[in-house]
Design a protein around this motif. Structure first.
Motif, PDB file in Angstrom:
ATOM      1  N   SER A 109      15.176  -4.206  -3.615  1.00 28.23           N
ATOM      2  CA  SER A 109      14.515  -5.090  -2.657  1.00 28.23           C
ATOM      3  C   SER A 109      13.073  -5.333  -3.094  1.00 28.23           C
ATOM      4  N   ARG A 110      12.635  -6.566  -2.956  1.00 28.31           N
ATOM      5  CA  ARG A 110      11.256  -6.930  -3.298  1.00 28.31           C
ATOM      6  C   ARG A 110      10.507  -7.177  -1.989  1.00 28.31           C
ATOM      7  N   ARG A 111       9.902  -6.109  -1.450  1.00 29.71           N
ATOM      8  CA  ARG A 111       9.280  -6.182  -0.129  1.00 29.71           C
ATOM      9  C   ARG A 111       7.797  -5.809  -0.133  1.00 29.71           C
ATOM     10  N   TRP A 112       7.269  -5.296  -1.222  1.00 29.69           N
ATOM     11  CA  TRP A 112       5.942  -4.703  -1.203  1.00 29.69           C
ATOM     12  C   TRP A 112       4.999  -5.410  -2.173  1.00 29.69           C
ATOM     13  N   LEU A 113       3.747  -5.526  -1.753  1.00 29.49           N
ATOM     14  CA  LEU A 113       2.684  -6.072  -2.588  1.00 29.49           C
ATOM     15  C   LEU A 113       1.764  -4.943  -3.020  1.00 29.49           C
ATOM     16  N   SER A 114       1.516  -4.846  -4.312  1.00 25.40           N
ATOM     17  CA  SER A 114       0.579  -3.852  -4.832  1.00 25.40           C
ATOM     18  C   SER A 114      -0.827  -4.448  -4.809  1.00 25.40           C
ATOM     19  N   LEU A 115      -1.724  -3.795  -4.098  1.00 28.55           N
ATOM     20  CA  LEU A 115      -3.095  -4.287  -3.965  1.00 28.55           C
ATOM     21  C   LEU A 115      -3.981  -3.651  -5.025  1.00 28.55           C
ATOM     22  N   PRO A 116      -4.787  -4.423  -5.754  1.00 29.00           N
ATOM     23  CA  PRO A 116      -5.673  -3.880  -6.781  1.00 29.00           C
ATOM     24  C   PRO A 116      -6.663  -2.871  -6.205  1.00 29.00           C
ATOM     25  N   GLY A 117      -6.715  -1.694  -6.823  1.00 28.45           N
ATOM     26  CA  GLY A 117      -7.658  -0.670  -6.400  1.00 28.45           C
ATOM     27  C   GLY A 117      -7.254   0.098  -5.158  1.00 28.45           C
ATOM     28  N   VAL A 118      -6.062  -0.208  -4.597  1.00 26.83           N
ATOM     29  CA  VAL A 118      -5.597   0.478  -3.390  1.00 26.83           C
ATOM     30  C   VAL A 118      -4.376   1.325  -3.752  1.00 26.83           C
ATOM     31  N   PRO A 119      -4.378   2.623  -3.400  1.00 23.04           N
ATOM     32  CA  PRO A 119      -3.299   3.517  -3.837  1.00 23.04           C
ATOM     33  C   PRO A 119      -2.013   3.414  -3.023  1.00 23.04           C
ATOM     34  N   PHE A 120      -1.827   2.355  -2.272  1.00 16.28           N
ATOM     35  CA  PHE A 120      -0.574   2.181  -1.545  1.00 16.28           C
ATOM     36  C   PHE A 120      -0.211   0.710  -1.521  1.00 16.28           C
ATOM     37  N   ASN A 121       1.041   0.422  -1.149  1.00 22.25           N
ATOM     38  CA  ASN A 121       1.563  -0.941  -1.156  1.00 22.25           C
ATOM     39  C   ASN A 121       1.570  -1.526   0.251  1.00 22.25           C
ATOM     40  N   LEU A 122       1.468  -2.840   0.318  1.00 19.19           N
ATOM     41  CA  LEU A 122       1.515  -3.554   1.587  1.00 19.19           C
ATOM     42  C   LEU A 122       2.902  -4.154   1.770  1.00 19.19           C
ATOM     43  N   GLN A 123       3.555  -3.830   2.890  1.00 24.38           N
ATOM     44  CA  GLN A 123       4.860  -4.425   3.195  1.00 24.38           C
ATOM     45  C   GLN A 123       4.631  -5.715   3.972  1.00 24.38           C
ATOM     46  N   ALA A 124       4.957  -6.838   3.332  1.00 23.46           N
ATOM     47  CA  ALA A 124       4.624  -8.153   3.895  1.00 23.46           C
ATOM     48  C   ALA A 124       5.329  -8.407   5.220  1.00 23.46           C
ATOM     49  N   SER A 125       6.553  -7.906   5.388  1.00 28.33           N
ATOM     50  CA  SER A 125       7.300  -8.186   6.617  1.00 28.33           C
ATOM     51  C   SER A 125       6.636  -7.568   7.835  1.00 28.33           C
ATOM     52  N   GLU A 126       5.932  -6.446   7.666  1.00 23.55           N
ATOM     53  CA  GLU A 126       5.254  -5.823   8.804  1.00 23.55           C
ATOM     54  C   GLU A 126       4.121  -6.709   9.301  1.00 23.55           C
TER      55      GLU A 126
END
Length: 407
Positions: A109-126
Motif C-alpha cells: 500500500s502507498r499511504r505514507w509521505l516521507s517528510l524531509p528532516g522528519v523521522p516519521f511518515n505522514l499518512q495522507a488519509s488521516e
C-alpha cells in the motif's frame, strides 16, 4: 423534579468551562494506549533495533506532538475553520494525490509521505479525513434547506466523497473509504436528509462493493478467511486466528500487563492494528470492556457537544461535532470488530490508542476541536442567559435567543 431544580441543573452545567467527561475519556485512552503500545511492541523492538523501548519512546514523542497539535487547534476559533473549509479540502485532496506520486509503499500500500528532516511518515488519509469533515460541515450549514429537499444538493457532497474515495482506492486504503463514507452519510442523515435516498444509495453501494470484492483475488481471500479463518489458519486466516487466540487467553482478568504470549512474534502488527487483541489478552474481558466503555463515553459526549451547539444555533460547529464523533466511533468499531472476527481485516488503527503518529495527532486535534466547540457553545449560552432572566418567568425570550437560553 421541580421547574426551579431543572433550571438550576441547566445553569450549573452551563457554568462549567468544558465537558470534563470528554477530556477524561480522551486522556484515559491516550494513557492506556501508551502503556499497551509499550507492552505489545517490546519484543518486536528488541528484535529490530536491540532496544525494547524503541517504539514506546517514539509513541511518547507522538503523544507529545499530539498534545501540542491539540493545544494549538484548541486556540483557533471555529470561525476560522468554517471560513477555510474549502481550502482545507483542497489540501486533503492534494496530499492524497501526492502520496500516489511520491508516497512510500509498505506491505503493498502507498499511504505514507516521507517528510524531509522528519523521522516519521505522514499518512495522507488521516489529514484528508479531518479536512473532509470540516468541509462537509460548512457545506451543510450553507445548503441545509436544499439538502433536505433537492437531489442535486444531496448528491454534491457525495460526489466530493467519490473523488476522495477514488484516490484512496488507488493507494489502496479501503478502511479509510469505509470510515469517511460512513461519516459523510451519517452527517447527511443527521442534517435531516430523507431516508429514502439513503436506501437507494445503500443498494447501489452494496452492488458496487460486491463487484469490487469479486474483481480481485486477494479481496475474495480476505472475505473467505474472515468467514472461516481456521480453514486456512497459517495463510489468509493467520492474523485473525492469532488475534482470537489472544482473546481466548485473556479470560476474565487477563494474563497480566506485559505477559502476552501472542505479541512474541505470533500476532503481526500487535502494537498497531491489533493492539486491542493484546490488551484483551493482558487485561482480560474486564479491561477490554473498560476500553470499549471509554470509547462509548467519548462518542456520547461528542454527540452531546454537537447537540448543544445545534440548539444554540451553531450549525457548523454542530455538524463538525457529529462528523468527528462518527469518524472516531466508526474507526474504533471497525478496529475492534476486525480484532474479534466480526469484520474482514481493514488495516485501521484504533484512535487515540494504537501506535502511529498521524492517527494520534489527527485524533487529538478532533478532540481539541470538540472542546473548542463546547467552550464556544457554553459562552453563547452564558451570553443568552441574562436575556432569558430579563424576560421573566411568565414571558418568553425573544425568538432569536430562545434556543440558546433553554437548550
Amino acid at each position: 423534579m421541580s421547574r426551579l431544580a431543572r433550571l438550576k441543573g441547566r445553569l450549573s452545567t452551563a457554568d462549567q468551562p468544558f465537558d470534563g467527561w470528554l477530556v477524561l475519556a480522551a486522556l484515559s485512552l491516550l494513557l492506556i494506549g501508551w502503556v499497551m503500545v509499550t507492552s505489545a511492541s517490546s519484543e518486536v523492538a528488541s528484535s529490530l533495533t536491540g532496544n525494547a523501548w524503541y517504539f514506546s519512546l517514539r509513541h511518547g514523542v507522538f503523544l507529545l506532538a499530539a498534545l501540542v497539535a491539540g493545544g494549538l487547534a484548541l486556540r483557533v476559533p471555529m470561525a476560522w475553520w468554517r471560513a477555510n473549509g474549502p481550502l482545507l479540502l483542497l489540501v486533503g485532496l492534494a496530499l492524497l494525490a501526492l502520496v500516489l506520486l511520491v508516497g512510500r509503499e509498505v506491505n503493498g500500500s502507498r499511504r505514507w509521505l516521507s517528510l524531509p528532516g522528519v523521522p516519521f511518515n505522514l499518512q495522507a488519509s488521516e489529514v484528508a479525513k479531518f479536512c473532509l469533515i470540516l468541509y462537509m460541515a460548512g457545506y451543510l450549514e450553507r445548503f441545509l434547506p436544499q439538502v433536505r429537499r433537492e437531489w442535486g444538493a444531496f448528491l454534491r457532497p457525495l460526489a466530493v466523497m467519490a473523488v476522495v474515495a477514488g484516490l484512496l482506492i488507488l493507494e489502496p486504503d479501503y478502511g479509510a473509504v469505509v470510515v469517511m463514507t460512513g461519516a459523510v452519510m451519517g452527517m447527511l442523515l443527521m442534517a435531516g436528509a430523507p431516508w429514502g435516498r439513503f436506501l437507494v444509495l445503500l443498494l447501489l453501494v452494496g452492488a458496487i462493493g460486491a463487484l469490487a470484492a469479486v474483481a480481485e483475488p486477494y479481496r475474495m481471500a480476505r472475505l473467505t478467511s474472515f468467514a472461516d479463518p481456521w480453514a486456512d489458519q497459517f495463510a489468509s486466516g493467520y492474523q485473525l486466528t492469532q488475534a482470537l487466540i489472544a482473546f481466548g487467553r485473556g479470560h476474565w482478568l487477563g494474563m497480566g500487563l506485559g505477559n502476552s504470549v501472542q505479541k512474541l512474534f505470533y500476532l503481526p502488527e500487535a502494537h498497531t492494528d491489533f493492539v486491542f487483541a493484546v490488551l484483551a489478552e493482558e487485561l482480560g474481558l474486564v479491561g477490554a470492556i473498560a476500553v470499549v466503555g471509554l470509547f462509548a463515553l467519548l462518542i456520547w459526549r461528542a454527540m452531546a457537544v454537537g447537540r448543544r451547539a445545534e440548539l444554540a444555533g451553531l450549525a457548523f460547529a454542530a455538524y463538525v461535532s457529529y462528523g468527528f464523533a462518527l469518524v472516531l466511533g466508526a474507526q474504533a468499531f471497525i478496529n475492534i470488530a476486525v480484532s474479534t472476527g466480526m469484520l474482514p481485516t481493514k488495516g485501521l488503527t484504533l484512535p487515540l490508542l494504537s501506535y502511529g503518529g498521524s492517527s494520534l495527532v489527527v485524533s487529538s486535534m478532533m478532540v481539541a476541536l470538540l472542546l473548542r466547540i463546547d467552550i464556544e457553545t457554553r459562552e453563547v449560552r452564558r451570553r443568552a442567559r441574562p436575556t432569558a432572566r430579563r424576560a421573566g418567568p411568565g414571558k418568553a425570550p425573544p425568538s432569536g435567543k430562545r434556543q440558546g437560553s433553554t437548550s
